[in-house]
Design an enzyme around this catalytic site. Structure first.
Site, PDB file in Angstrom:
ATOM      1  N   CYS A  50       0.941  -1.320   0.020  1.00 13.32           N
ATOM      2  CA  CYS A  50       0.004  -0.040  -0.076  1.00 13.32           C
ATOM      3  C   CYS A  50       0.862   1.412   0.111  1.00 13.32           C
ATOM      4  O   CYS A  50       2.042   1.154   0.892  1.00 13.32           O
ATOM      5  CB  CYS A  50      -1.017  -0.087   1.223  1.00 13.32           C
ATOM      6  SG  CYS A  50      -1.868   1.646   1.470  1.00 13.32           S
ATOM      7  N   CYS A  53       0.421   3.387   3.519  1.00  9.33           N
ATOM      8  CA  CYS A  53       0.913   3.055   4.745  1.00  9.33           C
ATOM      9  C   CYS A  53       2.074   1.841   4.672  1.00  9.33           C
ATOM     10  O   CYS A  53       2.786   1.640   5.737  1.00  9.33           O
ATOM     11  CB  CYS A  53      -0.087   2.541   5.695  1.00  9.33           C
ATOM     12  SG  CYS A  53      -0.882   0.868   5.150  1.00  9.33           S
ATOM     13  N   CYS A  68      -6.562  -4.971 -19.029  1.00  6.73           N
ATOM     14  CA  CYS A  68      -7.663  -4.091 -18.543  1.00  6.73           C
ATOM     15  C   CYS A  68      -7.166  -2.515 -18.422  1.00  6.73           C
ATOM     16  O   CYS A  68      -7.715  -1.706 -18.269  1.00  6.73           O
ATOM     17  CB  CYS A  68      -8.467  -4.318 -17.296  1.00  6.73           C
ATOM     18  SG  CYS A  68      -7.378  -4.487 -15.819  1.00  6.73           S
ATOM     19  N   CYS A  98      -7.114  -1.162   1.895  1.00  7.79           N
ATOM     20  CA  CYS A  98      -6.146  -1.808   2.536  1.00  7.79           C
ATOM     21  C   CYS A  98      -6.768  -1.943   4.057  1.00  7.79           C
ATOM     22  O   CYS A  98      -7.301  -0.995   4.692  1.00  7.79           O
ATOM     23  CB  CYS A  98      -4.809  -0.737   2.701  1.00  7.79           C
ATOM     24  SG  CYS A  98      -3.636  -0.899   3.882  1.00  7.79           S
ATOM     25  N   CYS A 101      -4.874   0.830   6.676  1.00  2.38           N
ATOM     26  CA  CYS A 101      -5.216   2.141   6.706  1.00  2.38           C
ATOM     27  C   CYS A 101      -6.431   2.755   6.031  1.00  2.38           C
ATOM     28  O   CYS A 101      -6.741   3.781   5.901  1.00  2.38           O
ATOM     29  CB  CYS A 101      -4.167   2.936   5.921  1.00  2.38           C
ATOM     30  SG  CYS A 101      -3.902   2.847   4.462  1.00  2.38           S
ATOM     31  N   HIS A 104      -8.389   3.438  -0.370  1.00  2.20           N
ATOM     32  CA  HIS A 104      -8.910   2.596  -1.596  1.00  2.20           C
ATOM     33  C   HIS A 104      -7.983   2.036  -2.476  1.00  2.20           C
ATOM     34  O   HIS A 104      -6.954   3.096  -2.729  1.00  2.20           O
ATOM     35  CB  HIS A 104      -9.969   3.699  -2.178  1.00  2.20           C
ATOM     36  CG  HIS A 104     -10.208   3.221  -3.691  1.00  2.20           C
ATOM     37  ND1 HIS A 104     -11.353   2.254  -3.857  1.00  2.20           N
ATOM     38  CD2 HIS A 104      -9.780   3.562  -4.899  1.00  2.20           C
ATOM     39  CE1 HIS A 104     -11.504   2.185  -5.265  1.00  2.20           C
ATOM     40  NE2 HIS A 104     -10.438   2.941  -5.883  1.00  2.20           N
ATOM     41  N   HIS A 107     -10.707  -2.411  -7.316  1.00  2.00           N
ATOM     42  CA  HIS A 107     -11.913  -3.358  -7.035  1.00  2.00           C
ATOM     43  C   HIS A 107     -11.394  -4.698  -7.566  1.00  2.00           C
ATOM     44  O   HIS A 107     -10.609  -4.873  -7.992  1.00  2.00           O
ATOM     45  CB  HIS A 107     -13.076  -3.016  -8.167  1.00  2.00           C
ATOM     46  CG  HIS A 107     -13.529  -1.605  -7.747  1.00  2.00           C
ATOM     47  ND1 HIS A 107     -13.149  -0.378  -8.164  1.00  2.00           N
ATOM     48  CD2 HIS A 107     -14.746  -1.179  -7.052  1.00  2.00           C
ATOM     49  CE1 HIS A 107     -13.729   0.626  -7.583  1.00  2.00           C
ATOM     50  NE2 HIS A 107     -14.931   0.358  -6.931  1.00  2.00           N
ATOM     51  N   ASP A 111     -13.900 -12.499 -12.748  1.00  2.00           N
ATOM     52  CA  ASP A 111     -13.845 -12.607 -14.121  1.00  2.00           C
ATOM     53  C   ASP A 111     -12.613 -12.986 -14.893  1.00  2.00           C
ATOM     54  O   ASP A 111     -12.195 -12.693 -15.875  1.00  2.00           O
ATOM     55  CB  ASP A 111     -14.439 -11.400 -14.714  1.00  2.00           C
ATOM     56  CG  ASP A 111     -13.510 -10.137 -14.722  1.00  2.00           C
ATOM     57  OD1 ASP A 111     -12.487 -10.382 -13.844  1.00  2.00           O
ATOM     58  OD2 ASP A 111     -13.802  -9.203 -15.131  1.00  2.00           O
ATOM     59  N   ARG A 120      -9.770 -11.228 -10.325  1.00  2.00           N
ATOM     60  CA  ARG A 120      -8.963 -10.208 -10.593  1.00  2.00           C
ATOM     61  C   ARG A 120      -9.422  -8.886  -9.708  1.00  2.00           C
ATOM     62  O   ARG A 120     -10.176  -8.204  -9.825  1.00  2.00           O
ATOM     63  CB  ARG A 120      -9.489  -9.783 -12.135  1.00  2.00           C
ATOM     64  CG  ARG A 120      -8.604  -8.568 -12.898  1.00  2.00           C
ATOM     65  CD  ARG A 120      -9.084  -8.199 -14.307  1.00  2.00           C
ATOM     66  NE  ARG A 120     -10.569  -8.052 -14.253  1.00  2.00           N
ATOM     67  CZ  ARG A 120     -10.959  -6.989 -14.641  1.00  2.00           C
ATOM     68  NH1 ARG A 120     -10.247  -5.825 -14.251  1.00  2.00           N
ATOM     69  NH2 ARG A 120     -12.531  -6.809 -14.546  1.00  2.00           N
ATOM     70  N   CYS A 122      -8.467  -5.477  -9.710  1.00  2.00           N
ATOM     71  CA  CYS A 122      -7.818  -4.460 -10.510  1.00  2.00           C
ATOM     72  C   CYS A 122      -7.649  -3.310  -9.692  1.00  2.00           C
ATOM     73  O   CYS A 122      -8.496  -2.750  -9.145  1.00  2.00           O
ATOM     74  CB  CYS A 122      -9.281  -4.319 -11.349  1.00  2.00           C
ATOM     75  SG  CYS A 122      -8.888  -3.214 -12.728  1.00  2.00           S
TER      76      CYS A 122
END
Length: 141
Positions: A50, A53, A68, A98, A101, A104, A107, A111, A120, A122
């Site tokens: 991450c 953090c 993708c 995470c 912390c 974001h 997602h 698939d 996956r 992503c």
């Protein structure tokens, strides 16, 4: 990872700690443009952590090319991430954050039948730091 309790940092502290695009993605659940991330084509052995953090999230061996536009992984390290239902943009998705912390990361989608898990992850490149196994310099996404 330091002894900082990242869950108690104020918005201003996060803004001081992160560059503007990292802040927008990690703390405001933004998304970087596809195909633009520095870690998209990273192929060395190592670990992805991450960027906010330093918590280790993914082993490089779980990364695969999902075509993708974002780095994709089929498995996270144990207890490294949490999942939240995301109903933004007229869709129902599963957001990945995470666990240390609450930043974001991206997602997860079911698939990827070509992987051992079928999943996956992503991830936004800008939400990650790559730590090479050979001890070289870390690369921030």
């Amino acid at each position: 990872m330091s002894d900082t309790n990242f869950l108690t940092l104020s918005d201003n502290e996060w803004r001081e700690r992160l560059d503007p695009i990292s802040y927008q993605v990690l703390r405001q659940a933004g998304t970087e443009r596809p195909g633009t991330g520095r870690l998209l084509d990273e192929g060395r052995e190592g670990t992805y952590a991450c960027k906010a953090c330093g918590t280790e999230l993914f082993e490089a061996g779980t990364k695969f090319d999902a075509h993708c536009g974002w780095p994709s992984f089929y498995e996270a390290k144990d207890d490294a991430v949490t999942f939240i239902e995301d109903r933004t943009h007229g869709m129902v998705r599963t957001e990945v954050r995470c666990a240390a912390c609450d930043s974001h990361l991206g997602h997860i989608f079911p698939d990827a039948p070509q992987t051992p898990t079928g999943n996956r992850y992503c991830m936004n490149s800008v939400s990650l730091t790559f730590i090479p196994a050979d001890g070289g310099d870390a690369v921030e996404g």
